[in-house]
Design an enzyme around this catalytic site. Structure first.
Site, PDB file in Angstrom:
ATOM      1  N   ASN A   1      -0.829 -13.852   6.399  1.00  0.00           N
ATOM      2  CA  ASN A   1      -1.049 -12.979   5.242  1.00  0.00           C
ATOM      3  C   ASN A   1       0.281 -12.424   4.745  1.00  0.00           C
ATOM      4  O   ASN A   1       1.199 -12.154   5.523  1.00  0.00           O
ATOM      5  CB  ASN A   1      -2.069 -11.867   5.528  1.00  0.00           C
ATOM      6  CG  ASN A   1      -1.781 -11.039   6.765  1.00  0.00           C
ATOM      7  OD1 ASN A   1      -1.132 -11.481   7.697  1.00  0.00           O
ATOM      8  ND2 ASN A   1      -2.280  -9.816   6.769  1.00  0.00           N
TER       9      ASN A   1
ATOM     10  N   GLU B   1       1.408  -9.441   2.303  1.00  0.00           N
ATOM     11  CA  GLU B   1       0.990  -8.272   1.514  1.00  0.00           C
ATOM     12  C   GLU B   1       2.041  -7.930   0.464  1.00  0.00           C
ATOM     13  O   GLU B   1       3.136  -8.504   0.421  1.00  0.00           O
ATOM     14  CB  GLU B   1       0.711  -7.092   2.456  1.00  0.00           C
ATOM     15  CG  GLU B   1      -0.424  -7.421   3.420  1.00  0.00           C
ATOM     16  CD  GLU B   1      -0.892  -6.244   4.257  1.00  0.00           C
ATOM     17  OE1 GLU B   1      -0.184  -5.205   4.324  1.00  0.00           O
ATOM     18  OE2 GLU B   1      -1.985  -6.365   4.850  1.00  0.00           O
TER      19      GLU B   1
ATOM     20  N   CYS C   1      -4.132 -13.839   1.561  1.00  0.00           N
ATOM     21  CA  CYS C   1      -4.604 -13.977   2.943  1.00  0.00           C
ATOM     22  C   CYS C   1      -3.965 -15.193   3.623  1.00  0.00           C
ATOM     23  O   CYS C   1      -3.504 -16.136   2.962  1.00  0.00           O
ATOM     24  CB  CYS C   1      -6.116 -14.165   2.970  1.00  0.00           C
ATOM     25  SG  CYS C   1      -7.068 -12.729   2.449  1.00  0.00           S
TER      26      CYS C   1
ATOM     27  N   GLU D   1      -5.381 -17.640   5.312  1.00  0.00           N
ATOM     28  CA  GLU D   1      -6.088 -18.913   5.099  1.00  0.00           C
ATOM     29  C   GLU D   1      -5.678 -19.542   3.774  1.00  0.00           C
ATOM     30  O   GLU D   1      -5.480 -20.751   3.660  1.00  0.00           O
ATOM     31  CB  GLU D   1      -7.610 -18.679   5.063  1.00  0.00           C
ATOM     32  CG  GLU D   1      -8.186 -18.061   6.312  1.00  0.00           C
ATOM     33  CD  GLU D   1      -8.196 -16.531   6.277  1.00  0.00           C
ATOM     34  OE1 GLU D   1      -7.198 -15.918   5.829  1.00  0.00           O
ATOM     35  OE2 GLU D   1      -9.205 -15.961   6.696  1.00  0.00           O
TER      36      GLU D   1
ATOM     37  N   CYS E   1     -12.404 -13.808   4.723  1.00  0.00           N
ATOM     38  CA  CYS E   1     -13.030 -13.011   3.657  1.00  0.00           C
ATOM     39  C   CYS E   1     -13.753 -13.948   2.682  1.00  0.00           C
ATOM     40  O   CYS E   1     -13.579 -15.173   2.710  1.00  0.00           O
ATOM     41  CB  CYS E   1     -11.986 -12.167   2.932  1.00  0.00           C
ATOM     42  SG  CYS E   1     -10.924 -13.107   1.805  1.00  0.00           S
TER      43      CYS E   1
ATOM     44  N   CYS F   1     -11.506 -16.262   0.590  1.00  0.00           N
ATOM     45  CA  CYS F   1     -10.970 -17.408   1.356  1.00  0.00           C
ATOM     46  C   CYS F   1     -12.052 -18.437   1.616  1.00  0.00           C
ATOM     47  O   CYS F   1     -11.805 -19.645   1.531  1.00  0.00           O
ATOM     48  CB  CYS F   1     -10.362 -16.932   2.674  1.00  0.00           C
ATOM     49  SG  CYS F   1      -8.787 -16.098   2.418  1.00  0.00           S
TER      50      CYS F   1
END
Ligand code: THU
Length: 135
Positions: free
Chosen positions: A44, A46, A55, A57, A89, A92
């Protein structure tokens, strides 16, 4: 030789080391296995503008697709620090299901033991590319 599921989890743990998560503190790593046995790692990333966060993935998937790879057999995902499985999530799941709905999703439980799911079981009744084609 193709990496096994434990090996894929280990690679996801390695990918997590590069996570940039200064805001949530929740680091995630992903290892995506393609149909030819290639592995794509992601973490990830940010951002101070929180909504720009990507993210793990999707980092892995976008690396692969942007290099011309579109078929996948499994993804391993690890996140947090003993806080239980890092389930992908919704965004994803949708991004992954576009390419390989029957891929395997390998998570780990609080003790590092693998948990297996099929992606299409994690996103039933998904909208996919077939809906944008004429019969
Ligand atoms: N995160 C992922 O990398 N993958 C997911 O599927 C769920 C959430 C990241 C995004 C954010 O950086 C942090 O975890 C906390 O939400």
């Amino acid at each position: 030789m193709e990496v096994d599921r434990e090996g894929l989890l280990e690679l996801a743990r390695k990918a997590k080391e590069n996570a940039y998560a200064p805001y949530s503190g929740y680091k995630v790593g992903a290892a995506l296995l393609d149909g030819k046995g290639g592995v794509w790692l992601g973490c990830n990333v940010e951002n101070a503008a929180y909504g720009c966060t990507i993210c793990a993935e999707r980092t892995a998937l976008l690396k692969a697709v942007s290099e011309g790879v579109r078929d996948f057999t499994a993804i391993a995902i690890v996140g947090g620090n003993g806080t239980g499985p890092a389930e992908p999530c919704g965004q994803c799941r949708q991004t992954l299901v576009e390419f390989s709905p029957d891929m395997e999703v390998v998570l780990e439980d609080g003790r590092g033991r693998p948990i297996y799911h099929k992606l299409d079981e994690m996103l039933p009744w998904h909208f996919g590319p077939m809906r944008l084609k004429e019969d």
